[in-house]
Structure formats: C-alpha cells, structure tokens
Design an enzyme around this catalytic site. Sequence first.
Site, PDB file in Angstrom:
ATOM      1  N   LYS A 126       0.858  -1.189   0.000  1.00  0.00           N
ATOM      2  CA  LYS A 126       0.000   0.000   0.000  1.00  0.00           C
ATOM      3  C   LYS A 126       0.884   1.225   0.000  1.00  0.00           C
ATOM      4  O   LYS A 126       2.026   1.167   0.470  1.00  0.00           O
ATOM      5  CB  LYS A 126      -0.869   0.016   1.255  1.00  0.00           C
ATOM      6  CG  LYS A 126      -2.093   0.899   1.145  1.00  0.00           C
ATOM      7  CD  LYS A 126      -3.245   0.145   0.512  1.00  0.00           C
ATOM      8  CE  LYS A 126      -4.425   1.033   0.224  1.00  0.00           C
ATOM      9  NZ  LYS A 126      -5.597   0.207  -0.169  1.00  0.00           N
ATOM     10  N   ASP A 166      -7.150   4.347  -4.321  1.00  0.00           N
ATOM     11  CA  ASP A 166      -7.780   4.226  -3.000  1.00  0.00           C
ATOM     12  C   ASP A 166      -8.379   5.615  -2.730  1.00  0.00           C
ATOM     13  O   ASP A 166      -8.634   6.358  -3.698  1.00  0.00           O
ATOM     14  CB  ASP A 166      -6.742   3.817  -1.933  1.00  0.00           C
ATOM     15  CG  ASP A 166      -7.384   3.346  -0.623  1.00  0.00           C
ATOM     16  OD1 ASP A 166      -7.788   2.182  -0.544  1.00  0.00           O
ATOM     17  OD2 ASP A 166      -7.496   4.155   0.323  1.00  0.00           O
TER      18      ASP A 166
END
Length: 446
Positions: A126, A166
């Site tokens: 991430k 995201d």
Amino acid sequence: MNETLQPIFDEVLARNPGEDEFHQATRELLESLDPVVRLHPEYADAAIIRRICEPERQIIFRVPWVDDNGQVQLNRGFRVEFNSALGPYKGGLRFHPSVYLGIIKFLGFEQIFKNALTGMPIGGGKGGSDFDPKGRSDAEVMRFCQSFMTELYRHIGEHTDVPAGDIGVGGREIGYMFGQYKRITNRYESGVLTGKGISWGGSLVRTEATGYGTVYFAQEILKARGTSLDGTKVVVSGSGNVATYAIEKAAALGATVVACSDSSGYVVDEAGIDLELLKEVKEVQRARIDTYAEKRGDSATFVAGGSVWDVPCDIALPCATQNELDEAAAATLVRNGCTVVAEGANMPCTPEAVRVLTEAGVSFAPGKAANAGGVATSALEMQQNASRDSWSFDYTESRLQETMVRIHDRCLETADAYGQPGSYVAGANIAGFIQVADAMLALGVI
Ligand code: NDP
Ligand code: 2IT
C-alpha cells in the site's frame, strides 16, 4: 491472546510506536489465530507470524511540487511493500491529509490477507501521501502526481509492485501517474498500475468492482440467512468510488438505498438515492453532498455532521474510511433491526462495534473479505495486460461475482473447520493467513 501470540503482539507494539491503526489491524488478525497456532506449531517455529507483521520494505520520500500561485508545496510519499510470498506487491495509493506511516502499514497488512483470499497471485502492499486533492486544480493534481511518480517509479514494475487507487486516487490520478511512469521509463508497461482508463489498458468493471463486489458478498450472506436484498433498506456511508457502485448494485438487486454521506454530513433520500445525480455532483462537479440534496428536491434532506448510522436500515455498508462506525453507531444499528454489515471500506468498524454487532447476531463481513472485489478485478486487469487482451463487461463481471461467492464460501468453511461457525472474521483471517504462511514456509527464511 494466547501465550504464543501475546509476545508477538507486544513486539509489534514496541517496534511500531504510535501507529494505532496498524496495532488495531494486527491485533484483530492475531486474535483469530489462536486455533491455528495450536494446530500448526511449524508456523511459530519458523517465526512466520513475526515475519508477517514486519514489512519486507518501507519507502518514505519527499514530494515537492509547485502550486498554481508558483509556491513550492511539500508532501510526504509512502510505499510499504509488505509481503510478496504470493506475487508482486499489490495495493492502492491513498491521497488524504490523514495519511502517515501507521495508516499505510495497516492498509498494507490487511491487503496481504485480502489478496490471498482472492485466490489470485498477488502479494500485499500500500502507499500514498498526505497530499490533499480537495480544492486543487487539475494542473496542481497533475504536477503532484508527476512528482510523486518521479520517485515511486524506481520501486514499482509489473513483476515487482503494482499500485492502484484508493481514497483520493481515481482514474484522473492513475492517468497522470501512468503517463509519468511511461515517460521516465520509456516503456508502455500497462501492468505497472491498475485502474487505468479503458482506452489505455484498463479493464471494464474495475471502476465498479469494489462496490459491486461488496454487494455480491452481502447477497451471499443474505442467501446463507435464507433471504435476499430484494425489498430491503440499505444505508451506505461515503459517496466516493466504493459507495457509488455499492449503491448502484444494491438498487439493481431490489434494495432501496436511503442514505449516503461524505465527511461534511449525510443525505437521507427515502425515495432511494438518484445515482445519476450523485455521480454528477460527486464525480463531475466534485462538490459536497449537500449539493445532492439541494438539486434532488423534496425527497432528500441533508444533515450536517452527525452519523449516517442513525438512519434506520436492514443492511449497512460502510464505504468511507477506517473507524467510521463505532460502538454507539453499532448499538443504533442493532436497535433499528439491521441484520447485515458488510465493510466496503478498510476497517471502518471499530473493534467495539464489531463486538456489539456480533453479540446481537448481526452478520458481519470484514473488509478484507467483503471489499476484495476491487483488487481481484485489478488482478484481472493485470491478466488482460499480460495477454494484451480486453474482456467484455459481462465476462469480467461474472469473474468478479464468482470470486466473491468463492471468498464468501471459503470464509464460512474455514470458520467451521476452526470451530467458529458463522464468523466471517475468523474465516477470512484464518484462510488468508494460512495461504500466505504456507507459501512463506516453502520459500525459506527470506
Ligand atoms: P474515494 O476517495 O472515492 O471516496 C472516499 C469517501 O469516503 C468520500 O465520500 C469521503 O468523503 C469519505 N471519507 C474519506 N475519508 C473520510 C474521513 N476521514 N471522514 C469521513 N469521510 C471520509 O475513496 P474510495 O471510495 O476508493 O475508498 C473508500 C474506502 O474503501 C476506503 O476505506 C478504501 O481504503 C476502501 N477500498 C477502496 C477500494 C477501491 O478500489 N477504491 C478497494 C477496497 C477498499 P470526503 O470527500 O468528504 O472526504
Ligand atoms: O484496498 C484495496 O483493496 C484497494 N484500494 C484496491 C487495491 C488494488 O490494487 O486494486
């Protein structure tokens, strides 16, 4: 936590001070692993759990850029490459002012097990930045994305690490970042990012996939409870990518979505959220949610601040951000007769909320299972890029739906096998963990 797991958790706390969200995510996973370590002492012997809690690599970098007034702005960029036992690191980029290392590590940690559950060959990672895109012009967002990629490009690649979107990162940002990657590397390496536009290597259904997948997961839960979405009242939090397509699919399957939100407040629309209007307000105008109520007329009201979970519903789909649904909100949902909570966002329910819901018999699906449709469809995008092919909407959606059904069933079967029938939390954590742990054992001490 048992005597094997507690010292591992204590070590996580000591090694990662101040990273509350990361502590929360690791605690939740470790709490599920008690029956696993009893049955499989080999995991402890090879320090698998200790190694799984330590990222393989953590990259932090400076992101300078020039705003429209000619002023130099400064942000911080992150990429946490958490685990590559199953495939290249895979996971989104978040641009939000709240981003710091602890948020990226919690998201990267969750991603490891989510990606394992998809059954696709993808590891967990991430990244993101504390950059706030709100109120920034397209040109400013482009310059920021170009500066961000000017550092990130050296760490990623289709066989190494494949970022996606995201919070705060959608098609526009992926486009600017892909353009800069292509320019720096002089390679049209489609598989380096997912969430691309359809005409330049993207996959149909990727935009819709997380929201659709969450609703498919909720549909499977309802089937297991002997009922369906048809005729139900649904509340969705957020009004971004995940929320929008959760609303679309829930409505298509016969539910009425009566409320959604953003960080300024929520709208209640008893006639059902008008999706075209919502998309116009949020995606085209990039306006706040009160604009929806203004334009919608009589059926909708805007409530500034407050909690969207006060709106009575049968099914709740938190699709905004971490820890947005707390103990009090869970108690309200229970009081109002809610029977299913499926997390479209990552870790939106606090641990206390999960306890209240579970004790009341509400079916609770954790994000790493319920929102895995987004990353699963990213893996389908990577497949299409690798074979220089593009699939139809219907075929891609059928692959997404099959994947969600499979994850649902695997959670229930695993929960049963480990003595916790009906617990999607135990099922998701144990099934995801075992898959990664077995691969790590096979790959040796690396
Ligand atoms: P978007 O940026 O498209 O939308 C985010 C939404 O959540 C907005 O409505 C935003 O409101 C709201 N929100 C964000 N932060 C906060 C906050 N601190 N307080 C209140 N509301 C907030 O993001 P996505 O829809 O892509 O992501 C939503 C969630 O889903 C995240 O948890 C993400 O990690 C998760 N997720 C996303 C996937 C994807 O494919 N995009 C895949 C799997 C999970 P506002 O505009 O006011 O900030
Ligand atoms: O949290 C997530 O799963 C995402 N933001 C999507 C990740 C991806 O690589 O598609």
